[in-house]
Enzyme design. Structure first.
Site, PDB file in Angstrom:
ATOM      1  N   CYS A 234      -0.587   3.519 -22.101  1.00  0.00           N
ATOM      2  CA  CYS A 234      -1.586   3.402 -21.028  1.00  0.00           C
ATOM      3  C   CYS A 234      -3.014   3.446 -21.577  1.00  0.00           C
ATOM      4  CB  CYS A 234      -1.389   4.529 -20.017  1.00  0.00           C
ATOM      5  SG  CYS A 234      -2.569   4.442 -18.655  1.00  0.00           S
TER       6      CYS A 234
ATOM      7  N   CYS B 120      -5.733   3.900 -19.821  1.00  0.00           N
ATOM      8  CA  CYS B 120      -6.632   4.474 -18.805  1.00  0.00           C
ATOM      9  C   CYS B 120      -7.528   5.554 -19.429  1.00  0.00           C
ATOM     10  CB  CYS B 120      -5.832   5.032 -17.638  1.00  0.00           C
ATOM     11  SG  CYS B 120      -5.301   6.744 -17.829  1.00  0.00           S
TER      12      CYS B 120
ATOM     13  N   CYS C  85      -5.526   8.863 -20.297  1.00  0.00           N
ATOM     14  CA  CYS C  85      -4.644   8.816 -21.462  1.00  0.00           C
ATOM     15  C   CYS C  85      -5.422   8.588 -22.761  1.00  0.00           C
ATOM     16  CB  CYS C  85      -3.591   7.721 -21.282  1.00  0.00           C
ATOM     17  SG  CYS C  85      -2.429   8.105 -19.952  1.00  0.00           S
TER      18      CYS C  85
ATOM     19  N   ASP D 172       0.871  -1.178   0.000  1.00  0.00           N
ATOM     20  CA  ASP D 172       0.000   0.000   0.000  1.00  0.00           C
ATOM     21  C   ASP D 172       0.901   1.219   0.000  1.00  0.00           C
ATOM     22  OD1 ASP D 172       0.656  -0.227   3.045  1.00  0.00           O
ATOM     23  OD2 ASP D 172      -0.218   1.755   2.797  1.00  0.00           O
TER      24      ASP D 172
END
Ligand SMILES: [Zn+2]
Length: 374
Positions: A308, A310, A313, A270
């Site tokens: 990428c 995402c 992007c 994390d």
């Protein structure tokens, strides 16, 4: 329904890939857990956190106990319902943040008394109270209450602190087991301490293994010792913990930290870095981190990262992200955070696939060649 199981599907060197099975869903490992400090992964809607590929998020006991309060969260139906996330949540014990954020701390065998950084109100965190708070929140993976000392202190200080944390681990185990229905559907992780010392790390691992936990965290790293010292400690620390249980390196880290730690046998991570960086204008790419405030992006019509997939992007240019961050527009933080979380999850997915296919060494070498190139 399985309360908690860990299946290792493949290993490659010390690296492992597998699945943790819990009632609220599976967690693919190596796993990265976005940090949802105050019942929110900052600047992200929970459905978008899930779409980035996250199987589990982290919540902070220290922040939630102070605001809105664990009892209030429980009255509102628990952290999952309150924050709109129905998959597993890991909560930390509050031990680390009470040391780093609160004022007027007093540490005794009983626990830590402290003043809230919000309003100065007095509170006690002990193993028993930490377990109670994590139960009230409805945590799926509960962390033992421990003390995380600074790594630069004398060995006898580190040793005494570790030994108290092991007594607190026993009290955490007992308090967790007394938690009734919650204990039947959640898991408890122990936390190895001992700073950079191999012998103390071994003693800590043995003490935890004697008590018995569902998983084991490596605590006390990423506290300023530097990557070289952290990797040196990870040469032995993960191997001291049971091989058939998940190993979680707390608070780590940079993308190259994650690759180096997986290489040394770590399964879970994390870190606030992808979300915090997203708010500060730093974007992660396969060619290293990029500061979107830099003027060289002002008329760049290309995406932040060519590779990428995402939502950021796919739709927006570096020029637009630069403009948003220069203007202090909140959409800038939202779009960059979303990209960063996708980047971290793509990195984890890439490592999982490479381990499964027995080509992790090549994956790590290619990653470093591109990411660390200057
Ligand atoms: Zn992206």
């Amino acid at each position: 329904m399985t309360r908690f199981a860990f299946d290792i599907h493949a290993t490659d060197g010390k690296a492992r890939t597998g699945t943790i099975r819990m009632m609220r869903g599976d967690i693919r490992t190596p796993a990265f857990m976005p940090v949802g400090t105050a019942a929110t992964v900052k600047a992200m809607k929970m459905e978008d956190v899930r779409a980035s590929g996250a199987d589990i998020i982290l919540g902070n006991t220290y922040h939630l106990m102070l605001r809105p309060g664990a009892e209030r969260v429980a009255r509102l139906g628990g952290l999952h319902k309150f924050g709109g996330w129905d998959r597993p949540i890991l909560t930390d014990s509050g031990g680390y943040q009470v040391m780093s954020l609160s004022e007027l701390r007093k540490i005794t065998e009983e626990g830590v008394t402290f003043a809230s950084h919000l309003d100065g109100s007095r509170h006690l965190l002990s193993p028993e109270r930490s377990m109670e708070i994590q139960r009230l929140l409805g945590s799926d993976i509960v962390m033992c209450f421990d003390e995380c000392p600074r790594a630069d202190q004398p060995r006898d200080v580190i040793a005494k602190s570790m030994e108290m944390s092991m007594r607190w681990a026993r009290r955490s185990r007992d308090a967790f087991n007394a938690g009734g229905e919650h204990a039947e559907r959640s898991a408890l992780f122990g936390i190895q301490q001992g700073a950079l010392d191999e012998r103390l790390r071994k003693d800590s691992a043995d003490a935890l293994t004697d008590i018995g936990f569902d998983g084991y965290a490596i605590g006390g790293l990423a506290v300023g010792e530097g990557q070289e010292a952290m990797f040196a400690t990870l040469e032995f620390a993960p191997q001291q913990l049971p091989a058939d249980r998940p190993r979680y390196l707390m608070g780590v880290g940079k993308p190259d930290d994650l690759v180096g730690a997986v290489e040394r046998g770590v399964d879970m991570f994390d870190c606030v870095l992808p979300t915090r960086s997203g708010r500060n204008g730093q974007g992660f790419t396969w060619n290293g981190p990029v500061n979107m405030r830099n003027a060289r992006h002002a008329e760049d019509t290309g995406p932040l990262d060519e590779r990428c997939p995402c939502p950021t992007c796919t739709k927006y240019s570096r020029a637009y992200l630069h403009h948003l961050h220069k203007s202090g527009e909140m959409l800038g933080a939202m779009l960059l955070t979303e990209h960063n979380l996708w980047f971290y999850q793509q990195l984890m997915a890439g490592m999982r696939a490479a381990i499964a296919e027995g080509r992790f060494t090549g994956f790590a070498a290619d990653f470093r060649r591109d990411y660390l190139a200057r």
